[in-house]
Design an enzyme around this catalytic site. Structure first.
Site, mmCIF file in Angstrom:
data_model
loop_
_atom_site.group_PDB
_atom_site.id
_atom_site.type_symbol
_atom_site.label_atom_id
_atom_site.label_comp_id
_atom_site.label_asym_id
_atom_site.label_seq_id
_atom_site.Cartn_x
_atom_site.Cartn_y
_atom_site.Cartn_z
ATOM 1 N N SER A 136 0.871 -1.216 0.084
ATOM 2 C CA SER A 136 -0.059 0.011 0.047
ATOM 3 C C SER A 136 0.881 1.360 -0.045
ATOM 4 O O SER A 136 0.515 2.377 0.700
ATOM 5 C CB SER A 136 -0.933 0.109 1.208
ATOM 6 O OG SER A 136 -1.851 -1.138 1.038
ATOM 7 N N ARG A 137 2.050 1.091 -0.710
ATOM 8 C CA ARG A 137 2.943 2.237 -0.654
ATOM 9 C C ARG A 137 3.369 2.929 0.612
ATOM 10 O O ARG A 137 3.874 4.003 0.926
ATOM 11 C CB ARG A 137 2.355 3.457 -1.580
ATOM 12 C CG ARG A 137 1.698 3.014 -3.061
ATOM 13 C CD ARG A 137 2.997 2.501 -3.591
ATOM 14 N NE ARG A 137 2.622 2.509 -5.253
ATOM 15 C CZ ARG A 137 2.517 1.239 -5.910
ATOM 16 N NH1 ARG A 137 3.108 0.303 -5.408
ATOM 17 N NH2 ARG A 137 2.254 1.370 -7.176
#
Ligand SMILES: Cc1cc2nc3c(=O)[nH]c(=O)nc-3n(C[C@H](O)[C@H](O)[C@H](O)COP(=O)(O)O)c2cc1C
Length: 215
Positions: free
Chosen positions: A191-192
């Site tokens: 999710s970065r």
């Protein structure tokens, strides 16, 4: 066909924690370099060198890391090239190791100095003969009229230095050593929400502090 601009890869499963990073960023870098090589990263010692020229224009290109230790990161090139001229004007640069397939990057910034002649000679002598011929024939980054003209220069050098005869290192060719003042390790996460740990060299020159940056 998947739109290459719309791809979304999850950088998943590995972490970089303060508790498992080495105290010495060079040791940490060497461990990641070895890991990248072991996991099949193509040319793991390739790095993007960014410089700033005399009028402030930035430029980047790939070069190969040829040595790394407590004194710094070493690469070899033609010192009369565009990058050589930039480094003469601003001896400060950044190296970026883009290890995409293992979801990591390392970013190194520091002052750059010339590698001494003996060390440059030793590295030059270790290069394949064809590379020494090319390095002698080519005035890197200078324009040339055609490929045929370049090939003709190579042929001239081959005549001047026939097989069995030493091809001397041109005065314009040699190494640079970047002494790091900042080294950032980036580990891709789901999710970065990536891990970023940055080492900054302290005033004593041998001590490093570590800080976590937001992704
Ligand atoms: C994988 C790869 C490795 C390279 N390694 C070097 C190198 O070690 N030294 C070098 O001078 N150029 C190397 N080059 C070529 C440079 O990227 C660049 O084209 C050249 O040095 C001229 O750059 P400049 O005009 O900005 O000075 C490499 C290119 C690639 C793609």
């Amino acid at each position: 066909m998947t739109d290459p601009l719309a791809r979304h890869t999850d950088y998943g499963n590995r972490s970089l924690d303060e508790s498992d990073v080495a105290d010495d960023p060079i040791a940490q870098f060497s461990a990641w370099l070895e890991d990248a090589a072991a996991r099949g990263v193509y040319e793991p010692n390739a790095m993007v060198l960014s410089t700033v020229d005399a009028d402030g224009t930035p430029s980047s290109r790939t070069v190969l890391l040829r040595a790394v230790d407590a004194h710094g990161f070493v690469f070899y090139t033609d010192r009369s090239s565009r990058k050589g001229q930039a480094l003469a004007a601003h001896p400060l640069a950044t190296l970026l190791f883009p290890w995409y397939t293992v979801h990591r990057q390392v970013n190194v910034t520091g002052e750059v100095a010339l590698v001494d002649d003996a060390e440059s000679d030793a590295y030059w002598a270790s290069r394949p003969r064809g590379s020494r011929i090319s390095g002698t024939a080519s005035a890197q980054s200078q324009p040339i009229g055609s490929r045929a003209e370049l090939d003709a220069r190579v042929a001239e050098v081959e005549v001047a230095f026939p097989e069995g005869r030493e091809v001397p290192r041109p005065a314009r060719w040699g190494g640079y050593r970047l002494r790091p003042r900042r080294i950032e390790f980036w580990q891709g996460r789901t999710s970065r929400l990536h891990d970023r740990l940055v080492f900054t060299r302290g005033d004593r020159g041998t001590d490093w502090s570590v800080e976590r940056l937001q992704p």
